[in-house]
Every structure is written in C-alpha cells, then in structure tokens.
Design a protein around this motif. Structure first.
Motif: not given
Lengths: 309, 491
Positions: B52-54, B484-490
C-alpha cells in the motif's frame, strides 16, 4: 424397473441429506475453532472495542444459527456470498481456481495411468527379471518420497538448471507440467503395484490359459483378456485418486505457487472465512457425492445383484 | 520543413527528459501471502502496508530513515500551543485522474478517527476537529501529541477520493504506482502512475508482487529469474543465496521486537523474582545462532535499535545471561520446581525455534516447561485476546514513533496482553506524548529501563531483515517499517 426407480430415489435422497450434513459439520467446525475473522484481521493490534466494531461490520455479531440459516437460504438460491478474507464473491474466487485444480488433477491421474499400466504389466509378466525388480524398487521410492521435496527437486532441475518449465505461478498449461508430474509420482507407484497384483492374479486363471490355447497372440491375451479383468480394481483406485486431487492439493500448490482450490481452502480456514470455506467444502463434497452416485448407478446397471440389496 | 523537424526534436527531447530514465521494464517481487484488504481503515497487516505504501499517500509519509516528510501536504505549520496543525496541500491527482481536494482530505481523516469505521481510530483520539480551508486543512488537537505526525504517515490516515467505493479491492490513491489487478494467490499488479505530483517517473512500468508461500520455492524462483527481488527472506534459506554470484543480499534491522511475553498478573509470574529469573536464564546469543543463523540483533529493550534516537543502549547489563543468579532467585522466591506452559504460534517458525531453545535453557535451571504449538487463530484468541497463558513468544512490529510501541505496556491498555502494570511507567508514557526533543528521548529511555528492570517480558532479538535481489537491481532502501519502495528501484 420399479426397483430401479426406488433405488435411484433413495440415492438422490441420500445425496441431499449428506450434502446438508456436510454443510452443518463445516459450519460447526468453524464455530468450534478458537478465533474469528475479526480476531485474525486485527491480529496483535486488536483492542476489545475494535473487535466489537469490526464484528458488527462483518455481521459476526449475530447468533450462529441465524448466520447459518442465512448462508443456507442463499446457498439454495445459488449465492455463495462474499469472502471475508478477500472481499471478493466466493463464486468468482472459485471460478479462477476450479479450472486449474481440475486440469491439474486430470493431468496427474492420466499420467499416472499411462505410466502404471505398461510398467505393471511388464513387471507381472517378467517376474524375477532385473527389469521387474527395478520397477518394484522405483514404485517403493515413488511412494516414500515426500511430494514437496520432489517438487522442489523438479523446480531446481527443470526450471533453474535447464529452464524448460516455469519455476512457479500459473500462466497456462506449461505451468502445470511439473506439478502434475510431482503429483503423478506416488499415484503411479500405487497404481503400478495394483496393475502388477491384478495381472498376476488373473494370469494364472483358466480363461487366460484357454485364450493362449486358442492360439491368440500374447499381446491380445494380455491387453484384451487379462487386463480387462485385472484392471477393474486399478480404475477404481484411480477414480479415488482423482476425487482426492479435485478437492485441492495444498502442499503442491504451495510449492509451485499455484492459485488452486487447496490454497483458497487453506487461506479460508486460517482466516475463519466462513463463506469461502463453506463454498469450497460444499463444492468438493458435492463433487465426491456426485462421482460416487454415478459410480453406483453404473455398478447397478452392470451388476443386477446391487438392486436387490 | 526545418521548423517541422525542430518541433519534432523538441517533442522528442521533451519525451526524453520526462521519461529519460524510465523503462518499460517489469519488476517481480516475491511475497509469501496475499495482502488482506486495501481498505485503509480496516487493514492493520504489515504485509498489506508493504504494498500500500506505493499506492496510497497521506498528508505526510515516512522516509527511509524514519523521518516524516511531506506527501500530499507540501508543508505544514504548528502553532505555539502545539495543538493546531495547518497542512498546505500540493496540486496532486488521484489515480482516477481527479484532483485531490481539501474535502477529500477532511473526509478521509474524519473516517480514520471514527471508531465505527477505522481500526486505528484510537490513535487519532486526540484530534478535536478537522477543518478544510482554502488549499489547506487545519487539524486541531485536544492536547499536544508528539506522535501525531507519525500517526498521519500510516496507512490508516491515507487520502482517497471521498466518494470512492470498494477500496478493499480497488484502491484509489495518489502514490507513484496504481493497482491495476489483484489475483488472489497469484499476484498484485501495480502500474506506474504518470501524473504523480513529484513529477518523478519510477523506472519500472509494471511491478508484480507475486505470491509464493514456500520459502524454498521463493529462492528457486529468484534463481530461475521469474522473481527479481525477495524483500523479506527467511534466514533459514539464506545459505541457498549467499554465494550465488548473480544475487546480492542486503541486511538491516527489521524494527520488530521478538519478545517472550510473560503473563505478569498470573502467579507465580506476578512475583518479580520469577520474571527476573526467566529473563536471566535466557542465553540470547545462543538463540540468535540457533534460530536466526546468527543474523538477529540482540535486544535488551522493548524497542528495536532501529529506532536509533529513542533506543536505550545502556540496558545490556540489566538482564545478562546468568543461570546461577536465576536459580538463586527462584529459590529465594520459593519456586525451585517451577513448571508452566510455553505457547508458541505455529505460523512463525522463528518463534517456535526460539521457544524450543529457550525451553531447553530453562530446563537447565530446573524449570519444567511444557511446549504447546498452536495455530495462529488459536494463539490470537487464547494468548492475545483472552490473555489465558503463562508465557509465549511473538514479534511485535515496530512503528516510527516509540509511543505506539511502548503504550502497549501501560496499565489497562487494551493491547497490553502482558498484563504489565507499573505506576511510574504509566506516568512516563503520558508525559512522553506531551514532551518534545531531548526531554521526550529521556522519558522513553527511562520507560525502557523500567520494562527491562521489571522484566515485563524477555526482549530477545530484532530478527534480521534480509532483502535478496538480482545483482542488477539498484536503489533498494531499508525502511524502519514494512515498506517496499518500488519507485526507488531501478537497474
């Protein structure tokens, strides 16, 4: 035909009363288990006030008998209600899981038969040879190895090392090959022994000797005359295996991450999700009753003695 | 002609700068079970918050170091009485394309504090009124509350369109990703939201949270490439990935307190000496080696060292491993042949293994321990709700603010299944909410000392948080909460 009609009527009556009993027992079991959906949703963050409020939101504050009555009325109308765990209609959840589980069950049992029948015949006719001994040992192994472990080995080999099958999840038939193979192993092992024993018991009988004496080819003797009698027990067992698998295969679904009936049932029981559990148990219960019913009818047609029991 | 090419180049450049680093890539994340519900007022599950954090955002949100930063609120003001907050909103859009209004914010927060709707309403009971203004929302508190901003950063206080329905399965938020599909027992699929207020575009276009219940299968799926990331790996399978050159393991504290709960009210545990003896007889180092493969962080306090500012690191000598003193204390209290039941939740292998090791250590000082392993629903009902137990082991999820964790041990608190009661402790907890800065830190450190000295329970370890991923994945950040901060992953 009068006796036949009475027999069928009796069976149908039995069918419905058993179904009713199943629903009652499932409901009772969920009532007896400690904890309710509100307890499980709130976990270690629960307070008595929050529990009371959530119970009334979920309609759990009504007496058990009322809730059962409501469920029953809706069930008869074909409405399975909404899952508490997923906030999704139970019918929709089952709609996704049923095709998967059924396909998987049929794949596993047919594969088991395809393996077991030739192996069983060969090991019965070539008794004492190294080939027959190997088959006996393999079938012992097939029964003894834990399925989750076999499943993990299959993934390791076929999905991680040589990568010809997906390592889990469900995107079509290919995803079911490894799980079906895993499920098929112990069942093939049991069936092989059944075929072997069945064949060995008929091969010594007079009619087989007569068939051979008539000059029929060994193949015709084995596959047409001997197998027809030796295999009746095998197909009964295969039928039982199939109904067992249709109800879901929790362990294998966990290992392969398959969204089948077993996983749904597990989640339902863990969360005390009454509509979901009731729906699933009724489905598999009715299925087993139906299969048995059909078997009874066939048996009755084949064997006149059944009618007068 | 040249002009047309010029326009074309400008458009292309525009696309490139906007989406320059973004890709059409797909990220696959493994989780062990479905989220429970995306209804922000109903869910309290950490596993749901992780996803839900995302998707959702509140006025403020948590950062990777436990700090609170503006989300839908660009900035805020607090008056000198410390009771009136004014949050100034940004121009933000919901996933359905509509703009976030002050009315949406007020409606969501009013629901969040309604005990008939929200499971976490009690945490917002200090709120007196919520008033929508022009471009801002004013929240008036009954008294100063230092935990308030942290409470606003949680899932229970997120903002959604005021006329939204069926959020449980179709959440509408403002986060960098929107939920497009949830297939029970299969996956939760998120898709990049291109109108996020930050104007930053996440690298991955699609993110799948794939449900894989078995930890061995999780690892195999990572190795086969079907999964890119396991955010929480069971320590028991760590050896399968540690030496794989294509994978990397990032570890950090989980901000969970694994506690051996003692029923403080039930004799003989109402005798301080008995509790103290149980505490002294636990060899935490051995437990961490045996149950967490050496990866847990030894605890001496009721909060995790992950909460660096508030953690009292001077308590390690309050309850050192000392079986001789434990035996002496039991003798003094007249319980030389103590016997009781240790209830363990089967759903958590870590706690079960810990319990088995602890029981063995207790046996060495002559305690007769009867281990009962029960299913999760049974545990919750008997141990947690009815408090009908002697001792048990459980993990309590950390929060951003110490109040939310420590208030549990206050006399009469509805979540105080320890039945712990200490007048001085209760005073400290009340003071802590009103205090600020250094003073507040001092108060909570003292509260932790009381918990340790009184042996309210045995604080064993902060279990390891092991994130395992393919080497090419960059940007992973450990949060002190379930995120799980998906937006910071690359990559």
């Amino acid at each position: 035909m009068n006796t036949v009609r009475r027999y069928v009527l009796r069976k149908i009556l039995g069918f419905f009363s058993t179904a009713f009993l199943i629903s009652l027992v499932t409901f009772g079991a969920l009532q007896v288990l400690p904890g309710d959906p509100a307890t499980l949703i709130l976990g270690t963050e629960a307070s008595p006030e929050a529990l009371i409020s959530l119970r009334s939101q979920l309609g759990l504050d009504r007496p058990a008998i009322v809730r059962y009555g409501q469920w029953l009325v809706r069930f008869v109308q074909g409405d399975l209600g909404e899952s508490i765990r997923y906030s999704i209609p139970v019918r929709e959840l089952m709609g996704h899981a049923v095709p998967l589980t059924f396909t998987l069950a049929i794949m596993a049992v047919s594969a088991a038969l395809l393996i077991a029948v030739p192996l069983g015949i060969v090991s019965a006719t070539k008794q004492g040879t190294w080939f027959s001994k190997v088959i006996v040992v393999l079938s012992q192994l097939g029964m003894a190895m834990p399925q989750f472990w076999v499943g993990i080995l299959f993934i390791e080999f076929f999905a991680v090392r040589i990568r010809i099958f997906p390592s889990g999840g469900y995107d079509g038939l290919l995803s079911l090959v490894l799980p079906a193979l895993t499920l098929c192993m112990p069942r093939a092992a049991v069936l092989t022994r059944m075929v072997r024993a069945g064949m060995m018991s008929v091969l010594g009988q007079d009619y087989v000797r007569t068939a051979r004496a008539k000059g029929l080819s060994e193949r015709t003797v084995l596959y047409k005359h001997a197998l027809a009698n030796g295999a009746i027990g095998v197909f009964t067992i295969a039928g039982i295996q199939l109904t067992q698998l249709l109800a879901g295969t929790i362990v294998i679904e966990q290992v392969f991450g398959l969204p089948g009936l077993g996983q749904l049932l597990l989640a339902g029981v863990m969360q005390r999700d009454l509509p979901l559990v009731q729906g699933l148990v009724m489905l598999s219960g009715l299925l087993i009753l139906f299969v048995n019913f059909v078997f009874d009818l066939i048996l009755m047609l084949l064997d006149p003695r059944v009618r007068f029991e | 002609m040249f002009r047309r090419i010029g326009v074309f180049v400008v458009v292309l450049l525009g696309l490139w700068t906007n989406y320059g680093w973004a890709s059409d890539g797909v990220l696959n994340i493994a989780i062990p079970a479905d989220p429970d519900t995306f209804d922000p007022h109903r869910t309290v599950a950490a596993a749901t918050a992780e996803i839900a954090f995302n998707v959702y955002e509140g006025l403020v949100k948590a950062g990777p170091h436990g700090e609170v930063e503006g989300a839908l609120a660009e900035y805020w003001e607090l008056d000198e009485t410390r009771t009136v907050y004014t949050f100034y909103l940004r121009d933000a859009k919901f996933h359905d394309g509509t703009s976030v209004t002050v009315d949406d914010v007020a409606a969501a927060l009013n629901k969040a504090r309604d005990p008939n709707v929200s499971q976490r309403a009690a945490e917002l009971e200090d709120v007196e009124s919520i008033t929508p203004l022009e471009g801002a929302v004013r929240i008036k508190l009954k008294q100063p509350n230092s935990a308030f901003l942290y409470t606003l950063s949680e899932v229970a206080a997120v903002v959604y369109p005021k006329d939204a329905s069926n959020l449980a399965v179709q959440p509408v938020g403002t986060g960098p990703y929107r939920l497009v599909e949830w297939r029970p027992n299969q996956y939760v699929k998120l898709e990049r939201f291109d109108q996020h207020w930050s104007e930053k575009t996440p690298y991955y276009k699609e993110v799948y949270f794939r449900i894989i219940p078995d930890e061995n299968s999780m690892v195999l799926n990572l190795k086969s490439g079907r999964i890119d990331l396991i955010p929480r790996l069971e320590a028991s399978v760590l050896h399968q990935v540690e030496h794989d050159p294509s994978l990397k393991v990032l570890s950090g504290p989980m901000n969970v307190v694994q506690v051996l709960a003692i029923n403080n009210e039930r004799p003989p545990f109402d005798d301080w000496r008995v509790r103290k003896a149980l505490s002294l007889a636990v060899n935490k180092e051995e437990v961490i080696m045996g149950a967490a493969w050496g990866y847990g962080k030894e605890l001496h306090s009721g909060i995790s060292p992950a909460m660096a500012v508030f953690y009292n690191d001077e308590l390690s000598q309050v309850n050192p491993y000392d079986p001789d003193q434990a035996r002496a204390l039991l003798k003094e209290a007249g319980f030389e042949n103590l016997s009781f039941t240790l209830v363990l939740p089967a759903a958590y292998p870590l706690h079960v293994q810990t319990g088995e090791l602890v029981a063995d250590q207790w046996k060495q000082i002559g305690i007769d321990v009867d281990i009962q392993i029960v299913e999760w629903g049974t545990w919750l009902e008997r141990v947690y709700n009815q408090r009908d137990y002697d001792v048990s082991i459980i993990g309590l999820a950390g929060r951003l603010d110490p109040h939310a964790i420590l208030v549990r041990y206050k006399t009469g608190n509805s979540r105080n299944f320890f039945n712990f009661s200490n007048t001085h402790y209760d005073e400290l907890i009340d003071m802590g909410l009103l205090a600020e800065g250094e003073e507040r830190v001092r108060i909570y450190k003292e509260a932790q000392r009381i918990l340790a000295e009184e042996a309210a329970g045995v604080f064993i370890m902060d279990p390891p948080h092991l994130a395992v991923m393919s080497k090419r994945i960059q940007g992973w950040q450990h949060y002190p909460t379930y995120v799980v901060d998906a937006a910071s992953l690359y990559q």
